[in-house]
Design a protein around this motif. Sequence first.
Motif, mmCIF file in Angstrom:
data_model
loop_
_atom_site.group_PDB
_atom_site.id
_atom_site.type_symbol
_atom_site.label_atom_id
_atom_site.label_comp_id
_atom_site.label_asym_id
_atom_site.label_seq_id
_atom_site.Cartn_x
_atom_site.Cartn_y
_atom_site.Cartn_z
ATOM 1 N N ALA A 194 0.839 -1.206 0.000
ATOM 2 C CA ALA A 194 0.000 0.000 0.000
ATOM 3 C C ALA A 194 0.869 1.249 0.000
ATOM 4 N N THR A 195 1.896 1.247 0.814
ATOM 5 C CA THR A 195 2.798 2.399 0.864
ATOM 6 C C THR A 195 3.542 2.553 -0.457
ATOM 7 N N TRP A 196 3.994 1.449 -1.034
ATOM 8 C CA TRP A 196 4.693 1.510 -2.324
ATOM 9 C C TRP A 196 3.758 2.058 -3.408
ATOM 10 N N ILE A 197 2.518 1.606 -3.419
ATOM 11 C CA ILE A 197 1.543 2.065 -4.413
ATOM 12 C C ILE A 197 1.344 3.572 -4.297
ATOM 13 N N VAL A 198 1.216 4.072 -3.081
ATOM 14 C CA VAL A 198 1.007 5.511 -2.878
ATOM 15 C C VAL A 198 2.247 6.295 -3.316
#
Length: 108
Positions: free
Chosen positions: A83-87
């Motif tokens: 999720a953090t990588w996607i953001v």
Amino acid sequence: MSDDYQIHIPPSFFALYADARQRLTEPIARVRDRYEVCEDLANHLVSHAQVLNHVEVPLEAEILTRIHDGLSTPEAGVSGAEATWIVRRLAELLGWSSAPFEHPHAGR
């Protein structure tokens, strides 16, 4: 056996699946599959973030935080690290700062 995989996976994504010695903790096929899911999701979210930016929420950091919160639910189907990588990737695609989601050791 030849490896004909043509998609470049950035080191930032490999880091999600690497141990302290930089060895993958999952089979490469799984890492590739997860990368494709996460990259596709980041690209898909571009238009959603742009609409929010122009219509509802003027602050880029708030938009990224809301999207991260949504991706952090079990129903999203991605891990917290993904999720953090996607953001971060979404911010990169939009040309926005991803400061609220930067790794504390980024740039080292």
